[in-house]
Design an enzyme around this catalytic site. Structure first.
Site, PDB file in Angstrom:
ATOM      1  N   GLY A  46      -3.907  10.990 -14.500  1.00 48.92           N
ATOM      2  CA  GLY A  46      -3.906   9.696 -13.807  1.00 48.92           C
ATOM      3  C   GLY A  46      -3.124   9.881 -12.533  1.00 48.92           C
ATOM      4  CD  GLU A  47      -0.690   8.930  -8.223  1.00 51.02           C
ATOM      5  OE1 GLU A  47      -1.783   9.453  -7.931  1.00 51.02           O
ATOM      6  OE2 GLU A  47       0.404   9.381  -7.805  1.00 51.02           O
ATOM      7  CB  SER A  48       2.501  12.069 -11.858  1.00 48.28           C
ATOM      8  OG  SER A  48       2.591  12.360 -10.475  1.00 48.28           O
ATOM      9  CB  CYS A  78      -3.977  16.291 -14.510  1.00 53.74           C
ATOM     10  SG  CYS A  78      -4.312  16.409 -12.745  1.00 53.74           S
ATOM     11  NE  ARG A 105       2.255  13.913  -7.327  1.00 51.58           N
ATOM     12  CZ  ARG A 105       2.445  12.701  -6.809  1.00 51.58           C
ATOM     13  NH1 ARG A 105       3.573  12.386  -6.224  1.00 51.58           N
ATOM     14  NH2 ARG A 105       1.474  11.826  -6.867  1.00 51.58           N
ATOM     15  CB  ILE A 133      -9.519  15.403 -10.981  1.00 52.88           C
ATOM     16  CG1 ILE A 133     -10.810  15.694 -11.754  1.00 52.88           C
ATOM     17  CG2 ILE A 133      -9.701  14.188 -10.062  1.00 52.88           C
ATOM     18  CD1 ILE A 133     -11.187  14.625 -12.761  1.00 52.88           C
ATOM     19  NE  ARG A 134      -7.245  12.036  -6.498  1.00 49.02           N
ATOM     20  CZ  ARG A 134      -8.489  11.669  -6.780  1.00 49.02           C
ATOM     21  NH1 ARG A 134      -9.514  12.196  -6.129  1.00 49.02           N
ATOM     22  NH2 ARG A 134      -8.722  10.788  -7.709  1.00 49.02           N
ATOM     23  CG  HIS A 174      -8.409  16.123 -16.189  1.00 56.24           C
ATOM     24  ND1 HIS A 174      -7.577  15.073 -16.502  1.00 56.24           N
ATOM     25  CD2 HIS A 174      -8.243  16.355 -14.867  1.00 56.24           C
ATOM     26  CE1 HIS A 174      -6.947  14.670 -15.411  1.00 56.24           C
ATOM     27  NE2 HIS A 174      -7.334  15.437 -14.405  1.00 56.24           N
ATOM     28  CD  GLU A 176      -8.012  14.710 -20.053  1.00 60.10           C
ATOM     29  OE1 GLU A 176      -7.771  15.883 -20.383  1.00 60.10           O
ATOM     30  OE2 GLU A 176      -7.549  14.175 -19.028  1.00 60.10           O
TER      31      GLU A 176
HETATM   32  N1  GLN Z   1      -2.789  13.871  -8.191  1.00 58.60           N
HETATM   33  C1  GLN Z   1      -2.266  13.194  -9.342  1.00 58.60           C
HETATM   34  C2  GLN Z   1      -0.743  13.169  -9.312  1.00 58.60           C
HETATM   35  O1  GLN Z   1      -0.159  13.806  -8.491  1.00 58.60           O
HETATM   36  C3  GLN Z   1      -2.740  13.862 -10.626  1.00 58.60           C
HETATM   37  C4  GLN Z   1      -4.241  13.786 -10.725  1.00 58.60           C
HETATM   38  C5  GLN Z   1      -4.768  13.769 -12.121  1.00 58.60           C
HETATM   39  O2  GLN Z   1      -4.076  13.507 -13.103  1.00 58.60           O
HETATM   40  N2  GLN Z   1      -6.057  14.007 -12.221  1.00 58.60           N
HETATM   41  O3  GLN Z   1      -0.143  12.502 -10.091  1.00 58.60           O
END
Ligand code: GLN
Length: 194
Positions: A46-48, A78, A105, A133-134, A174, A176
């Protein structure tokens, strides 16, 4: 045995679906009380910074740190990897600091939003099809951290993307989001041992 999935933000539903496929009970964790009922914890992608901020608001940082330090198995994917780690390359953000690693990151570059690669993983016979993913990679690991998979950048430098420290697993990618249940199976085995 119940595997908890931190359900503050991110793709926790996909993790629960994976655990269901493996025939394991799972439960969403949003409060310290929820955490008290589980035997392991998955921290989703997600977004940390959001996960960290919400975990702070819900009073989960200390209880999570305590349980994982006491040996509760954990698996972060991630953003989950970032949240487990001790540092990032860049500004401070809330982290548990239970995984002795500095993560970078969005390490694959801003233009590379996402990509997939087949990765050799220590202990697995066939490669893992990894979805990034990112994604972060690990910049530096402590002595107790075992590197199970790495990627090589354009300059030939290796960067860990799947590691283990005791009963903690963390991946940049990921599992999952794929059909490959083997990494979740590792968490289940660690939980059975614990
Ligand atoms: N870029 C997100 C972060 O820095 C992580 C991306 C992800 O969990 N797919 O938190």
């Amino acid at each position: 045995m119940t595997i908890g999935v931190l359900a503050l933000q991110g793709d926790f539903r996909e993790h629960r679906a994976m655990l269901e496929r493996l025939g394991v009970d799972s439960a969403e964790v949003r409060t310290p009380e929820d955490l008290g009922h589980v035997d392991a914890i998955v921290i989703p992608g997600g977004e940390s910074t959001t996960i960290g901020r919400l975990a702070t608001m819900y009073g989960l940082i200390e209880p999570l740190r305590q349980r994982i330090s006491d040996g509760m198995p954990a698996f972060g994917t991630c953003a989950g990897m970032i949240f487990l780690a001790s540092n990032t390359v860049g500004p401070d953000q809330p982290q548990l600091g239970v995984l002795d690693a500095t993560v970078e990151r969005n390490a694959f570059g801003r233009q590379v939003d996402s990509f997939e690669a087949d990765l050799d993983v220590t202990g697995l016979d066939d490669p893992v099809h990894a979805v990034f993913i990112r994604a972060p990679w690990i910049h530096k690991v402590g002595g107790d951290v075992q590197v199970l998979a790495s990627v090589t950048d354009d300059e030939g430098h290796e960067h860990p993307v799947f590691v283990r420290q005791g009963r903690i697993l963390a991946s940049s990618f990921h599992p999952e989001l794929t059909d490959d249940t083997r990494l979740h199976q590792m968490l289940i085995e660690l939980t059975q041992e614990a």
